[in-house]
Design an enzyme around this catalytic site. Sequence first.
Site, PDB file in Angstrom:
ATOM      1  N   ASP A  78      -8.763   4.133   1.153  1.00 15.82           N
ATOM      2  CA  ASP A  78      -8.781   2.721   1.558  1.00 15.82           C
ATOM      3  C   ASP A  78      -9.780   1.892   0.745  1.00 15.82           C
ATOM      4  OD1 ASP A  78      -9.171   0.285   3.153  1.00 15.82           O
ATOM      5  OD2 ASP A  78      -8.098   1.364   4.712  1.00 15.82           O
ATOM      6  N   SER A 125      -5.997  -2.570   1.808  1.00 13.99           N
ATOM      7  CA  SER A 125      -5.457  -1.825   2.932  1.00 13.99           C
ATOM      8  C   SER A 125      -4.215  -2.515   3.503  1.00 13.99           C
ATOM      9  CB  SER A 125      -6.545  -1.630   3.997  1.00 13.99           C
ATOM     10  OG  SER A 125      -6.185  -0.618   4.906  1.00 13.99           O
TER      11      SER A 125
END
Length: 329
Positions: free
Chosen positions: A186, A59
């Site tokens: 993510d 991320s």
Amino acid sequence: MVSIWFLISLLGQTYAQSTCYALTMEGGGSHGAYEAGSIQELAYTAPVSVAYNVVTGISTGALNAGGVAQFKQGNEKAMADFLVNTWLTLNGSASVYVEWDGGLLEGLLFQRGIYDNKPLVKTLNSRYTYGINRNITIGSTNLDTGLFGQFNESLGSKDIITAITCSACPPWYFPPTNFLGSTWVDGGVVINLDVFAAVNRCLDVTGGDQSKITVDMIYDYGDSPLPAETNMTTLYIFKRVSEIRNYDSQMWFYYNALTAWPKVNYRYVIFASQPMSGGFVPLDFNQTTLEWEVQLGKNDTAKVISEGIDGKTILTERYLKNKSKIIYP
């Protein structure tokens, strides 16, 4: 005359004796500014090598990993300055996401994410223009299969930016990214700190010798105790459970890495000493906030360096044991 096979074997021995330094960074939205500050402090004041052969990120850690990978080993100060400058020159959230034309309602009902993250893609393409100059692994979650996927430098400098975008798509908030025939979100949905990739990539460098591997870890979330609450609302309980699961998953993956590779030098482990703003998915890109987070990262890292306590001790003694206490009445 020296045989060619002798030379090959000699090269193999030299390769196997190489040391490998790896940096692995956690996901945490706008807390990436904290990571950048930490890296800058390491680059300027660490008394040992931080010329990382390998960098991994999830991320926002993937965003920073992409910045690190642009610079060759030995250019750590320039690399760190680039990261900090990138965060501190953002035009607030407008450099990362915007609302859809129909506002939040359109995002919730008619789009694949509440916000439009095209500005993030534009920011990455405008900043990450130096190519790939060290090993990088980006972790993302395959929404089609539910499996964790890893992308590396073999993609090339253009597609690695798409891979970074895949990893930096928190579900519900940003739309998933379609890439290589799959739908990606993510990486933190499955793993939020990929120490496994860091060690595995280094094993290739050291010829399988764990003892020649050094790993530094930067976490976005703090080590402070959770605040005691007795009257939690439903939404607050949801947030608290998410915080607990996030922390425990971090430690679970570290614990398994430690079990698998006990001879690895888990060196610097950086945690935020103070709570940082942003909520469940931190999206506070206010300039003042980012400046404060950069400085906090520098301060926390300076303290870790001055204490001289190895990362393995910090993680096992301070965190793993403290999370498994048995309380008798």
